[in-house]
Design a protein around this motif. Structure first.
Motif, short mmCIF file in Angstrom:
data_model
loop_
_atom_site.label_atom_id
_atom_site.label_comp_id
_atom_site.label_asym_id
_atom_site.label_seq_id
_atom_site.Cartn_x
_atom_site.Cartn_y
_atom_site.Cartn_z
N LEU A 110 0.91 -1.02 -0.15
CA LEU A 110 -0.01 0.15 0.01
C LEU A 110 0.83 1.15 -0.04
CD1 LEU A 110 -2.89 -1.00 2.36
CD2 LEU A 110 -2.86 -0.68 0.00
N ALA A 111 2.03 1.52 0.68
CA ALA A 111 2.85 2.38 0.73
C ALA A 111 3.41 2.46 -0.84
CB ALA A 111 4.05 2.19 1.45
N VAL A 112 3.67 1.51 -1.40
CA VAL A 112 4.19 1.66 -2.86
C VAL A 112 3.27 2.24 -3.66
CG1 VAL A 112 5.01 0.56 -4.80
CG2 VAL A 112 5.92 0.10 -2.65
N MET A 113 1.87 2.04 -3.26
CA MET A 113 0.66 2.43 -4.05
C MET A 113 0.31 3.88 -4.03
SD MET A 113 -1.82 -0.97 -4.14
CE MET A 113 -3.24 0.04 -4.80
N SER A 114 1.34 4.56 -3.25
CA SER A 114 1.27 6.07 -3.29
C SER A 114 1.88 6.38 -4.28
CB SER A 114 2.06 6.56 -1.84
OG SER A 114 3.12 6.36 -2.30
N PHE A 115 2.62 5.92 -5.01
CA PHE A 115 3.14 6.04 -6.54
C PHE A 115 4.02 7.12 -6.44
CE2 PHE A 115 -0.67 3.96 -8.09
CZ PHE A 115 -0.19 3.08 -9.16
N ASN A 116 4.81 7.49 -5.00
CA ASN A 116 5.79 8.29 -4.79
C ASN A 116 7.07 7.63 -5.19
OD1 ASN A 116 8.04 9.55 -2.91
ND2 ASN A 116 6.69 11.05 -3.19
N GLY A 117 7.71 8.02 -5.96
CA GLY A 117 9.21 7.70 -6.29
C GLY A 117 10.26 7.50 -5.34
N GLY A 118 10.12 8.41 -4.19
CA GLY A 118 10.86 8.16 -2.97
C GLY A 118 10.43 6.96 -2.15
N VAL A 119 9.04 6.82 -2.05
CA VAL A 119 8.74 5.56 -1.35
C VAL A 119 8.87 4.12 -1.94
CG1 VAL A 119 6.58 4.48 -0.55
CG2 VAL A 119 6.95 6.98 -0.21
N PHE A 120 8.85 4.20 -3.38
CA PHE A 120 9.24 3.15 -4.18
C PHE A 120 10.73 2.82 -3.95
CE2 PHE A 120 10.77 1.17 -8.06
CZ PHE A 120 10.16 0.02 -8.11
N LEU A 121 11.72 3.62 -4.09
CA LEU A 121 13.13 3.35 -3.86
C LEU A 121 13.35 2.96 -2.53
CD1 LEU A 121 14.84 6.26 -5.89
CD2 LEU A 121 14.31 3.63 -6.42
#
Length: 159
Positions: A110-121
Protein backbone atom coordinates in the motif's frame (compact mmCIF):
# COMPACT_ATOMS: atom_id res chain seq x y z
CA UNK A 1 -34.64 14.03 -8.79
CA UNK A 2 -35.70 15.64 -12.04
CA UNK A 3 -34.51 14.18 -15.29
CA UNK A 4 -33.66 16.04 -18.46
CA UNK A 5 -34.83 15.03 -21.91
CA UNK A 6 -31.68 12.85 -22.29
CA UNK A 7 -32.51 10.75 -19.21
CA UNK A 8 -29.51 12.17 -17.37
CA UNK A 9 -30.27 12.88 -13.72
CA UNK A 10 -29.80 16.44 -12.56
CA UNK A 11 -27.28 17.18 -9.80
CA UNK A 12 -28.49 16.94 -6.20
CA UNK A 13 -29.75 20.14 -4.57
CA UNK A 14 -27.31 22.12 -2.41
CA UNK A 15 -26.98 21.11 1.23
CA UNK A 16 -28.99 22.96 3.85
CA UNK A 17 -26.97 24.72 6.49
CA UNK A 18 -29.26 25.45 9.47
CA UNK A 19 -27.76 28.83 10.34
CA UNK A 20 -27.29 30.35 6.90
CA UNK A 21 -29.80 28.51 4.74
CA UNK A 22 -28.92 26.65 1.59
CA UNK A 23 -25.25 26.51 0.85
CA UNK A 24 -23.26 24.44 -1.62
CA UNK A 25 -21.04 21.88 0.00
CA UNK A 26 -17.33 22.02 -0.71
CA UNK A 27 -15.16 18.99 -0.37
CA UNK A 28 -11.42 18.91 -0.50
CA UNK A 29 -10.54 17.14 -3.70
CA UNK A 30 -7.46 14.98 -3.46
CA UNK A 31 -5.59 14.07 -6.57
CA UNK A 32 -4.54 10.45 -6.72
CA UNK A 33 -1.52 9.82 -8.88
CA UNK A 34 -1.64 6.91 -11.26
CA UNK A 35 1.97 7.31 -12.39
CA UNK A 36 5.14 7.72 -10.36
CA UNK A 37 5.92 11.23 -9.22
CA UNK A 38 8.78 12.80 -7.30
CA UNK A 39 8.46 15.11 -4.36
CA UNK A 40 7.86 15.19 -0.64
CA UNK A 41 4.21 16.21 -0.84
CA UNK A 42 2.65 12.75 -0.67
CA UNK A 43 0.37 10.71 1.57
CA UNK A 44 1.82 7.38 2.61
CA UNK A 45 -0.36 4.69 4.22
CA UNK A 46 -2.56 7.04 6.28
CA UNK A 47 -4.57 10.14 5.46
CA UNK A 48 -2.55 13.21 6.29
CA UNK A 49 0.72 11.33 6.90
CA UNK A 50 3.46 12.48 6.52
CA UNK A 51 1.74 15.81 5.90
CA UNK A 52 1.99 18.31 3.10
CA UNK A 53 5.17 20.30 2.55
CA UNK A 54 7.08 18.80 5.47
CA UNK A 55 10.35 17.27 4.23
CA UNK A 56 11.37 16.02 7.70
CA UNK A 57 8.20 13.98 8.13
CA UNK A 58 8.53 12.74 4.55
CA UNK A 59 12.06 11.49 5.32
CA UNK A 60 10.68 9.80 8.46
CA UNK A 61 7.99 8.08 6.38
CA UNK A 62 10.69 6.82 3.98
CA UNK A 63 12.62 5.37 6.94
CA UNK A 64 9.46 3.69 8.21
CA UNK A 65 8.67 1.97 4.92
CA UNK A 66 12.36 1.04 4.55
CA UNK A 67 12.35 -0.72 7.93
CA UNK A 68 8.96 -2.33 7.21
CA UNK A 69 10.50 -3.91 4.10
CA UNK A 70 13.56 -5.06 6.10
CA UNK A 71 11.23 -6.58 8.72
CA UNK A 72 9.30 -8.47 6.01
CA UNK A 73 12.61 -9.96 4.83
CA UNK A 74 13.57 -10.87 8.40
CA UNK A 75 10.28 -12.70 8.90
CA UNK A 76 10.63 -14.39 5.50
CA UNK A 77 14.16 -15.74 5.84
CA UNK A 78 14.96 -16.42 9.48
CA UNK A 79 14.45 -19.52 11.57
CA UNK A 80 12.97 -18.72 14.97
CA UNK A 81 12.29 -22.21 16.33
CA UNK A 82 14.53 -24.98 17.58
CA UNK A 83 14.19 -28.42 16.02
CA UNK A 84 12.20 -30.77 18.23
CA UNK A 85 10.09 -28.01 19.87
CA UNK A 86 6.44 -28.67 20.78
CA UNK A 87 4.63 -29.06 17.45
CA UNK A 88 1.34 -27.46 18.51
CA UNK A 89 2.98 -24.43 20.13
CA UNK A 90 5.33 -23.96 17.16
CA UNK A 91 2.35 -24.27 14.80
CA UNK A 92 0.47 -21.48 16.58
CA UNK A 93 3.59 -19.28 16.68
CA UNK A 94 4.26 -19.91 12.98
CA UNK A 95 0.66 -18.94 12.21
CA UNK A 96 1.05 -15.73 14.18
CA UNK A 97 4.32 -14.87 12.45
CA UNK A 98 2.84 -15.70 9.05
CA UNK A 99 -0.12 -13.42 9.76
CA UNK A 100 2.21 -10.62 10.89
CA UNK A 101 4.40 -11.03 7.78
CA UNK A 102 1.35 -10.99 5.50
CA UNK A 103 -0.03 -7.84 7.12
CA UNK A 104 3.32 -6.07 6.93
CA UNK A 105 3.69 -7.11 3.29
CA UNK A 106 0.31 -5.56 2.48
CA UNK A 107 1.32 -2.35 4.29
CA UNK A 108 4.49 -2.18 2.19
CA UNK A 109 2.43 -2.76 -0.97
CA UNK A 110 0.00 0.00 0.00
CA UNK A 111 2.90 2.36 0.63
CA UNK A 112 4.19 1.71 -2.89
CA UNK A 113 0.70 2.42 -4.19
CA UNK A 114 1.20 6.05 -3.16
CA UNK A 115 3.12 6.15 -6.49
CA UNK A 116 5.80 8.30 -4.91
CA UNK A 117 9.24 7.57 -6.39
CA UNK A 118 11.01 8.03 -3.06
CA UNK A 119 8.71 5.57 -1.31
CA UNK A 120 9.26 3.03 -4.08
CA UNK A 121 13.04 3.35 -3.81
CA UNK A 122 12.88 3.09 0.01
CA UNK A 123 10.87 -0.15 -0.24
CA UNK A 124 13.17 -1.69 -2.85
CA UNK A 125 16.19 -0.64 -0.78
CA UNK A 126 14.65 -2.13 2.36
CA UNK A 127 14.03 -5.46 0.66
CA UNK A 128 17.57 -5.46 -0.74
CA UNK A 129 19.18 -4.70 2.65
CA UNK A 130 16.94 -7.27 4.35
CA UNK A 131 17.90 -9.92 1.82
CA UNK A 132 21.58 -9.03 2.17
CA UNK A 133 21.43 -9.31 5.96
CA UNK A 134 19.17 -12.33 6.39
CA UNK A 135 19.42 -14.49 3.28
CA UNK A 136 22.56 -13.84 1.26
CA UNK A 137 25.79 -15.66 2.00
CA UNK A 138 27.60 -12.39 2.72
CA UNK A 139 27.05 -12.62 6.48
CA UNK A 140 26.36 -16.34 7.00
CA UNK A 141 28.73 -18.83 8.50
CA UNK A 142 28.83 -22.00 6.46
CA UNK A 143 28.79 -25.33 8.31
CA UNK A 144 30.46 -26.98 5.32
CA UNK A 145 27.40 -29.01 4.32
CA UNK A 146 26.32 -26.60 1.58
CA UNK A 147 22.74 -26.78 2.88
CA UNK A 148 20.99 -23.63 4.08
CA UNK A 149 18.87 -23.80 7.22
CA UNK A 150 15.17 -23.77 6.53
CA UNK A 151 13.27 -20.59 7.40
CA UNK A 152 10.45 -20.80 9.93
CA UNK A 153 7.87 -19.56 7.43
CA UNK A 154 7.20 -20.69 3.89
CA UNK A 155 8.50 -18.39 1.16
CA UNK A 156 6.35 -15.59 -0.20
CA UNK A 157 5.21 -16.82 -3.59
CA UNK A 158 2.52 -15.98 -6.09
CA UNK A 159 1.07 -19.35 -6.64
Amino acid sequence: MAASHHNIPSPPPPAFNGSTGFMPTRRRKMMMHMTFFWGHSAEVLFSGWPGRDNPVMYALSLLCVFFLAVLVELLSHCSFFKPGANGVAVGFLQTGLYTLRSGLSYLVMLAVMSFNGGVFLAVVGGHAVGFLLFRSRAFKKSDGSGIDRQASLPPMTCG
